[in-house]
Design a protein around this motif. Structure first.
Motif, mmCIF file in Angstrom:
data_model
loop_
_atom_site.group_PDB
_atom_site.id
_atom_site.type_symbol
_atom_site.label_atom_id
_atom_site.label_comp_id
_atom_site.label_asym_id
_atom_site.label_seq_id
_atom_site.Cartn_x
_atom_site.Cartn_y
_atom_site.Cartn_z
ATOM 1 N N ILE A 67 45.566 31.878 39.130
ATOM 2 C CA ILE A 67 45.694 33.275 38.704
ATOM 3 C C ILE A 67 47.158 33.611 38.394
ATOM 4 C CG2 ILE A 67 45.376 35.686 39.400
ATOM 5 C CD1 ILE A 67 42.991 34.446 41.173
ATOM 6 N N LYS A 68 48.064 33.133 39.226
ATOM 7 C CA LYS A 68 49.483 33.406 38.999
ATOM 8 C C LYS A 68 49.993 32.815 37.692
ATOM 9 C CE LYS A 68 50.978 34.502 43.561
ATOM 10 N NZ LYS A 68 50.607 34.121 44.842
ATOM 11 N N THR A 69 49.427 31.704 37.267
ATOM 12 C CA THR A 69 49.872 31.077 36.013
ATOM 13 C C THR A 69 49.033 31.504 34.808
ATOM 14 O OG1 THR A 69 48.495 29.113 36.355
ATOM 15 C CG2 THR A 69 50.753 29.050 37.232
ATOM 16 N N SER A 70 48.040 32.354 35.033
ATOM 17 C CA SER A 70 47.137 32.769 33.959
ATOM 18 C C SER A 70 47.722 33.843 33.057
ATOM 19 C CB SER A 70 45.822 33.297 34.551
ATOM 20 O OG SER A 70 46.044 34.572 35.161
ATOM 21 N N GLY A 71 48.770 34.491 33.512
ATOM 22 C CA GLY A 71 49.345 35.589 32.743
ATOM 23 C C GLY A 71 48.775 36.946 33.128
ATOM 24 N N MET A 106 41.887 27.625 48.513
ATOM 25 C CA MET A 106 42.109 29.027 48.159
ATOM 26 C C MET A 106 43.462 29.206 47.466
ATOM 27 S SD MET A 106 39.394 30.682 48.815
ATOM 28 C CE MET A 106 40.058 32.299 48.471
ATOM 29 N N MET A 107 44.448 28.481 47.929
ATOM 30 C CA MET A 107 45.772 28.601 47.318
ATOM 31 C C MET A 107 45.779 28.051 45.892
ATOM 32 S SD MET A 107 47.212 30.412 49.480
ATOM 33 C CE MET A 107 48.793 30.542 48.648
ATOM 34 N N LYS A 108 44.926 27.080 45.615
ATOM 35 C CA LYS A 108 44.803 26.588 44.228
ATOM 36 C C LYS A 108 44.240 27.678 43.327
ATOM 37 C CE LYS A 108 44.579 21.664 45.083
ATOM 38 N NZ LYS A 108 43.794 20.438 45.025
ATOM 39 N N LEU A 109 43.283 28.441 43.840
ATOM 40 C CA LEU A 109 42.763 29.569 43.067
ATOM 41 C C LEU A 109 43.874 30.585 42.805
ATOM 42 C CD1 LEU A 109 39.321 30.143 44.811
ATOM 43 C CD2 LEU A 109 39.701 29.313 42.487
ATOM 44 N N GLU A 110 44.630 30.907 43.843
ATOM 45 C CA GLU A 110 45.748 31.849 43.685
ATOM 46 C C GLU A 110 46.754 31.312 42.666
ATOM 47 O OE1 GLU A 110 46.267 34.883 44.768
ATOM 48 O OE2 GLU A 110 44.637 35.035 46.221
ATOM 49 N N GLY A 111 47.022 30.024 42.719
ATOM 50 C CA GLY A 111 47.957 29.406 41.781
ATOM 51 C C GLY A 111 47.482 29.532 40.353
ATOM 52 N N GLU A 160 39.470 36.226 25.568
ATOM 53 C CA GLU A 160 38.598 35.403 26.410
ATOM 54 C C GLU A 160 39.317 34.829 27.622
ATOM 55 O OE1 GLU A 160 36.958 32.462 23.762
ATOM 56 O OE2 GLU A 160 35.312 33.786 23.165
ATOM 57 N N ALA A 161 40.541 34.335 27.417
ATOM 58 C CA ALA A 161 41.287 33.723 28.521
ATOM 59 C C ALA A 161 41.601 34.753 29.606
ATOM 60 C CB ALA A 161 42.577 33.085 28.003
ATOM 61 N N GLU A 162 41.995 35.950 29.210
ATOM 62 C CA GLU A 162 42.294 36.974 30.224
ATOM 63 C C GLU A 162 41.015 37.430 30.915
ATOM 64 O OE1 GLU A 162 44.980 40.978 30.986
ATOM 65 O OE2 GLU A 162 44.541 40.416 28.915
ATOM 66 N N TYR A 163 39.902 37.485 30.194
ATOM 67 C CA TYR A 163 38.630 37.828 30.819
ATOM 68 C C TYR A 163 38.314 36.825 31.932
ATOM 69 C CZ TYR A 163 33.738 39.070 31.461
ATOM 70 O OH TYR A 163 32.539 39.454 32.018
ATOM 71 N N VAL A 164 38.466 35.549 31.634
ATOM 72 C CA VAL A 164 38.207 34.516 32.650
ATOM 73 C C VAL A 164 39.179 34.670 33.816
ATOM 74 C CG1 VAL A 164 38.207 32.032 33.129
ATOM 75 C CG2 VAL A 164 37.165 32.902 31.023
ATOM 76 N N ALA A 165 40.450 34.945 33.547
ATOM 77 C CA ALA A 165 41.433 35.141 34.624
ATOM 78 C C ALA A 165 41.033 36.317 35.513
ATOM 79 C CB ALA A 165 42.825 35.359 34.040
ATOM 80 N N ILE A 166 40.550 37.377 34.904
ATOM 81 C CA ILE A 166 40.115 38.549 35.685
ATOM 82 C C ILE A 166 38.919 38.184 36.550
ATOM 83 C CG2 ILE A 166 39.082 40.855 35.496
ATOM 84 C CD1 ILE A 166 40.882 41.192 32.937
ATOM 85 N N ILE A 167 37.947 37.465 35.981
ATOM 86 C CA ILE A 167 36.778 37.036 36.763
ATOM 87 C C ILE A 167 37.224 36.151 37.934
ATOM 88 C CG2 ILE A 167 34.642 35.671 36.697
ATOM 89 C CD1 ILE A 167 34.452 38.429 35.337
ATOM 90 N N MET A 168 38.131 35.238 37.674
ATOM 91 C CA MET A 168 38.640 34.373 38.745
ATOM 92 C C MET A 168 39.377 35.188 39.805
ATOM 93 S SD MET A 168 37.460 31.425 38.184
ATOM 94 C CE MET A 168 38.409 30.487 39.379
ATOM 95 N N ALA A 169 40.128 36.196 39.390
ATOM 96 C CA ALA A 169 40.829 37.062 40.341
ATOM 97 C C ALA A 169 39.830 37.804 41.226
ATOM 98 C CB ALA A 169 41.727 38.055 39.594
ATOM 99 N N ILE A 170 38.782 38.334 40.620
ATOM 100 C CA ILE A 170 37.754 39.046 41.388
ATOM 101 C C ILE A 170 37.055 38.085 42.351
ATOM 102 C CG2 ILE A 170 35.579 40.329 41.231
ATOM 103 C CD1 ILE A 170 36.601 41.241 38.384
ATOM 104 N N ASN A 171 36.707 36.894 41.874
ATOM 105 C CA ASN A 171 36.056 35.913 42.747
ATOM 106 C C ASN A 171 36.962 35.508 43.898
ATOM 107 O OD1 ASN A 171 33.652 35.792 41.291
ATOM 108 N ND2 ASN A 171 34.434 34.216 39.934
ATOM 109 N N THR A 172 38.257 35.353 43.616
ATOM 110 C CA THR A 172 39.190 34.907 44.653
ATOM 111 C C THR A 172 39.322 35.943 45.757
ATOM 112 O OG1 THR A 172 40.359 33.536 43.054
ATOM 113 C CG2 THR A 172 41.543 34.089 45.071
ATOM 114 N N ILE A 173 39.501 37.217 45.400
ATOM 115 C CA ILE A 173 39.650 38.221 46.466
ATOM 116 C C ILE A 173 38.339 38.383 47.224
ATOM 117 C CG2 ILE A 173 39.252 40.234 44.984
ATOM 118 C CD1 ILE A 173 41.477 39.952 48.187
ATOM 119 N N ASN A 174 37.216 38.252 46.538
ATOM 120 C CA ASN A 174 35.946 38.319 47.272
ATOM 121 C C ASN A 174 35.844 37.182 48.282
ATOM 122 O OD1 ASN A 174 33.816 40.505 46.569
ATOM 123 N ND2 ASN A 174 34.859 40.088 44.636
ATOM 124 N N ALA A 175 36.315 35.987 47.915
ATOM 125 C CA ALA A 175 36.313 34.863 48.860
ATOM 126 C C ALA A 175 37.250 35.156 50.022
ATOM 127 C CB ALA A 175 36.715 33.573 48.156
#
Length: 147
Positions: A25-29, A18-23, A117-132
């Protein structure tokens, strides 16, 4: 209320994942305040009191106004959010409730009008991470501490 189990001590590897996912997102901008809004809104939908408490506090520490925090669950009726925030909150709802109607093409296009596109993916990853995180907290019986 009593916590069912301590997920950290039960499986440190799960926390590391989970912390890798957070990492990522933090480096995604991705804007940190927007990420907190994503966390709060998804947590409201999922009914995760622990995460709502944590992320509303974090949002306040970042300088977010009480009014904008309190009105996140009614963002459509509140004039205090930017167009980008609105489409990201709508996307957060769609992805969190993905089994209901997926992510409609028109929503995708409205989000993409504000992000690449990159920010879209970061947003999707952010949503997936908080859901997890919500599912971990709810499944293990985590709850907020009284002030």
């Amino acid at each position: 209320m009593k916590v069912r189990l301590n997920h950290i001590s039960a499986s440190p590897g799960a926390l590391q994942a989970m912390m890798k996912l957070e990492g990522f997102i933090k480096t995604s901008g991705l804007d940190a305040k927007l990420y907190e809004f994503i966390k709060i809104r998804a947590s409201q939908i999922n009914g995760c009191a622990y995460c709502i408490d944590m992320h509303t506090r974090d949002s306040r520490k970042m300088g977010e106004t009480e009014q904008r925090i309190y009105l996140l669950n009614a963002w459509r009726e509140a004039p205090f959010y930017s167009d980008k925030e609105r489409v990201v909150l709508e996307l957060t709802e769609a992805v969190t409730r993905i089994s209901e109607q997926g992510v409609p093409q028109d929503l995708y296009e409205r989000v993409r009008a504000h992000v690449d596109e990159a920010e879209y993916v970061a947003i999707i990853m952010a949503i997936n991470t908080i859901n997890a995180w919500n599912r971990i907290a709810i499944s293990t019986g985590m709850f907020p501490e009284k002030e």
